[in-house]
Design a protein around this motif. Structure first.
Motif, mmCIF file in Angstrom:
data_model
loop_
_atom_site.group_PDB
_atom_site.id
_atom_site.type_symbol
_atom_site.label_atom_id
_atom_site.label_comp_id
_atom_site.label_asym_id
_atom_site.label_seq_id
_atom_site.Cartn_x
_atom_site.Cartn_y
_atom_site.Cartn_z
ATOM 1 N N ASN A 105 0.846 -1.186 0.000
ATOM 2 C CA ASN A 105 0.000 0.000 0.000
ATOM 3 C C ASN A 105 0.883 1.237 0.000
ATOM 4 O OD1 ASN A 105 0.454 0.942 2.790
ATOM 5 N ND2 ASN A 105 -0.610 -0.931 3.376
ATOM 6 N N PRO A 106 0.322 2.401 -0.261
ATOM 7 C CA PRO A 106 1.149 3.607 -0.360
ATOM 8 C C PRO A 106 1.958 3.905 0.905
ATOM 9 C CG PRO A 106 -1.031 4.023 -1.242
ATOM 10 C CD PRO A 106 -1.080 2.668 -0.611
ATOM 11 N N THR A 107 1.428 3.602 2.069
ATOM 12 C CA THR A 107 2.136 3.873 3.319
ATOM 13 C C THR A 107 3.390 3.015 3.436
ATOM 14 O OG1 THR A 107 0.007 4.371 4.355
ATOM 15 C CG2 THR A 107 1.876 4.025 5.819
ATOM 16 N N THR A 108 3.286 1.728 3.162
ATOM 17 C CA THR A 108 4.463 0.859 3.265
ATOM 18 C C THR A 108 5.465 1.131 2.141
ATOM 19 O OG1 THR A 108 3.342 -0.933 2.094
ATOM 20 C CG2 THR A 108 3.281 -0.991 4.496
ATOM 21 N N THR A 109 4.974 1.583 0.999
ATOM 22 C CA THR A 109 5.886 1.940 -0.095
ATOM 23 C C THR A 109 6.803 3.077 0.331
ATOM 24 O OG1 THR A 109 4.333 1.196 -1.787
ATOM 25 C CG2 THR A 109 6.021 2.760 -2.482
ATOM 26 N N VAL A 110 6.253 4.098 0.991
ATOM 27 C CA VAL A 110 7.066 5.214 1.478
ATOM 28 C C VAL A 110 8.073 4.719 2.507
ATOM 29 C CG1 VAL A 110 7.014 7.396 2.771
ATOM 30 C CG2 VAL A 110 5.334 6.971 0.983
ATOM 31 N N LEU A 111 7.640 3.865 3.431
ATOM 32 C CA LEU A 111 8.547 3.314 4.439
ATOM 33 C C LEU A 111 9.694 2.547 3.783
ATOM 34 C CD1 LEU A 111 9.384 2.529 7.334
ATOM 35 C CD2 LEU A 111 7.780 0.611 7.136
ATOM 36 N N GLU A 112 9.383 1.678 2.836
ATOM 37 C CA GLU A 112 10.421 0.887 2.166
ATOM 38 C C GLU A 112 11.415 1.787 1.445
ATOM 39 O OE1 GLU A 112 7.625 -3.025 1.288
ATOM 40 O OE2 GLU A 112 7.891 -1.514 -0.267
ATOM 41 N N ARG A 113 10.935 2.820 0.779
ATOM 42 C CA ARG A 113 11.834 3.738 0.060
ATOM 43 C C ARG A 113 12.731 4.504 1.021
ATOM 44 N NH1 ARG A 113 7.479 5.905 -4.395
ATOM 45 N NH2 ARG A 113 7.560 4.042 -5.698
ATOM 46 N N ARG A 114 12.186 4.902 2.160
ATOM 47 C CA ARG A 114 12.992 5.643 3.131
ATOM 48 C C ARG A 114 14.035 4.756 3.795
ATOM 49 N NH1 ARG A 114 8.756 9.981 5.827
ATOM 50 N NH2 ARG A 114 8.583 11.233 3.936
ATOM 51 N N VAL A 115 13.701 3.530 4.097
ATOM 52 C CA VAL A 115 14.688 2.604 4.663
ATOM 53 C C VAL A 115 15.777 2.327 3.631
ATOM 54 C CG1 VAL A 115 15.071 0.238 5.461
ATOM 55 C CG2 VAL A 115 13.135 1.550 6.341
ATOM 56 N N ARG A 116 15.371 2.102 2.394
ATOM 57 C CA ARG A 116 16.335 1.853 1.317
ATOM 58 C C ARG A 116 17.284 3.040 1.165
ATOM 59 N NH1 ARG A 116 13.019 1.504 -3.028
ATOM 60 N NH2 ARG A 116 12.305 -0.477 -2.232
ATOM 61 N N SER A 117 16.744 4.247 1.237
ATOM 62 C CA SER A 117 17.560 5.443 1.071
ATOM 63 C C SER A 117 18.506 5.652 2.250
ATOM 64 C CB SER A 117 16.649 6.663 0.933
ATOM 65 O OG SER A 117 17.400 7.843 0.939
ATOM 66 N N SER A 118 18.025 5.450 3.467
ATOM 67 C CA SER A 118 18.849 5.731 4.639
ATOM 68 C C SER A 118 19.872 4.635 4.922
ATOM 69 C CB SER A 118 17.971 5.952 5.871
ATOM 70 O OG SER A 118 17.322 4.755 6.233
ATOM 71 N N ARG A 119 19.567 3.403 4.594
ATOM 72 C CA ARG A 119 20.457 2.291 4.913
ATOM 73 C C ARG A 119 21.213 1.753 3.707
ATOM 74 N NH1 ARG A 119 20.536 3.758 9.704
ATOM 75 N NH2 ARG A 119 18.777 3.272 11.008
ATOM 76 N N GLY A 120 20.747 2.092 2.509
ATOM 77 C CA GLY A 120 21.411 1.606 1.312
ATOM 78 C C GLY A 120 21.171 0.127 1.049
ATOM 79 N N ILE A 121 20.076 -0.399 1.601
ATOM 80 C CA ILE A 121 19.733 -1.806 1.416
ATOM 81 C C ILE A 121 18.286 -1.911 0.957
ATOM 82 C CG2 ILE A 121 21.373 -2.664 3.137
ATOM 83 C CD1 ILE A 121 19.010 -2.840 5.107
ATOM 84 N N ASP A 122 17.935 -3.034 0.358
ATOM 85 C CA ASP A 122 16.541 -3.258 -0.012
ATOM 86 C C ASP A 122 15.715 -3.432 1.246
ATOM 87 O OD1 ASP A 122 16.849 -3.076 -2.743
ATOM 88 O OD2 ASP A 122 17.272 -5.209 -2.974
ATOM 89 N N ALA A 123 14.464 -3.025 1.175
ATOM 90 C CA ALA A 123 13.580 -3.128 2.328
ATOM 91 C C ALA A 123 12.251 -3.728 1.900
ATOM 92 C CB ALA A 123 13.356 -1.750 2.930
ATOM 93 N N LEU A 124 11.652 -4.468 2.801
ATOM 94 C CA LEU A 124 10.332 -5.035 2.569
ATOM 95 C C LEU A 124 9.525 -4.874 3.847
ATOM 96 C CD1 LEU A 124 8.339 -6.685 0.833
ATOM 97 C CD2 LEU A 124 9.337 -8.738 1.868
ATOM 98 N N ALA A 125 8.454 -4.108 3.788
ATOM 99 C CA ALA A 125 7.561 -3.936 4.930
ATOM 100 C C ALA A 125 6.419 -4.940 4.774
ATOM 101 C CB ALA A 125 7.015 -2.517 4.981
ATOM 102 N N VAL A 126 6.146 -5.689 5.826
ATOM 103 C CA VAL A 126 5.104 -6.708 5.781
ATOM 104 C C VAL A 126 4.036 -6.398 6.824
ATOM 105 C CG1 VAL A 126 6.597 -8.496 4.820
ATOM 106 C CG2 VAL A 126 6.439 -8.234 7.288
ATOM 107 N N SER A 127 2.897 -7.105 6.720
ATOM 108 C CA SER A 127 1.736 -6.768 7.537
ATOM 109 C C SER A 127 1.700 -7.442 8.893
ATOM 110 C CB SER A 127 0.460 -7.099 6.773
ATOM 111 O OG SER A 127 0.403 -8.484 6.515
ATOM 112 N N SER A 128 2.551 -8.429 9.135
ATOM 113 C CA SER A 128 2.483 -9.110 10.425
ATOM 114 C C SER A 128 3.831 -9.710 10.785
ATOM 115 C CB SER A 128 1.435 -10.229 10.382
ATOM 116 O OG SER A 128 1.892 -11.295 9.566
#
Length: 88
Positions: free
Chosen positions: A56-79
């Motif tokens: 969803n749009p909220t987790t997409t923003v989170l994943e992009r920000r983690v990727r940008s700040s840490r330089g790694i791929d990110a995956l936000a999950v629901s549980s």
């Protein structure tokens, strides 16, 4: 502002509502233009949202920000159960 937060701040959320903070999308499903569009979304042929546990749009923003700040791929999950599935 601390240096480690700068990459996150560069990724501004752009919204038609002009919201300053990222809104939390409390929805379960998204509408499709037609059956072919829905099929293309589920077949991953086009970008978009299908079902909130998939993305969803909220987790997409989170994943992009983690990727940008840490330089790694990110995956936000629901549980937590889903997180365990992806770490095993």
């Amino acid at each position: 502002m601390r240096p480690e937060t700068i990459p996150c701040m560069r990724l501004r959320f752009r919204s038609a509502t002009k919201a300053v903070a990222v809104p939390i999308y409390q929805t379960v499903a998204y509408s499709f233009d037609n059956a072919a569009h829905g099929a293309a979304l589920f077949d991953l042929e086009v970008e978009g949202y299908r079902y909130t546990r998939i993305g969803n749009p909220t987790t997409t923003v989170l994943e992009r920000r983690v990727r940008s700040s840490r330089g790694i791929d990110a995956l936000a999950v629901s549980s937590g159960q889903t997180a365990l599935y992806y770490t095993c």
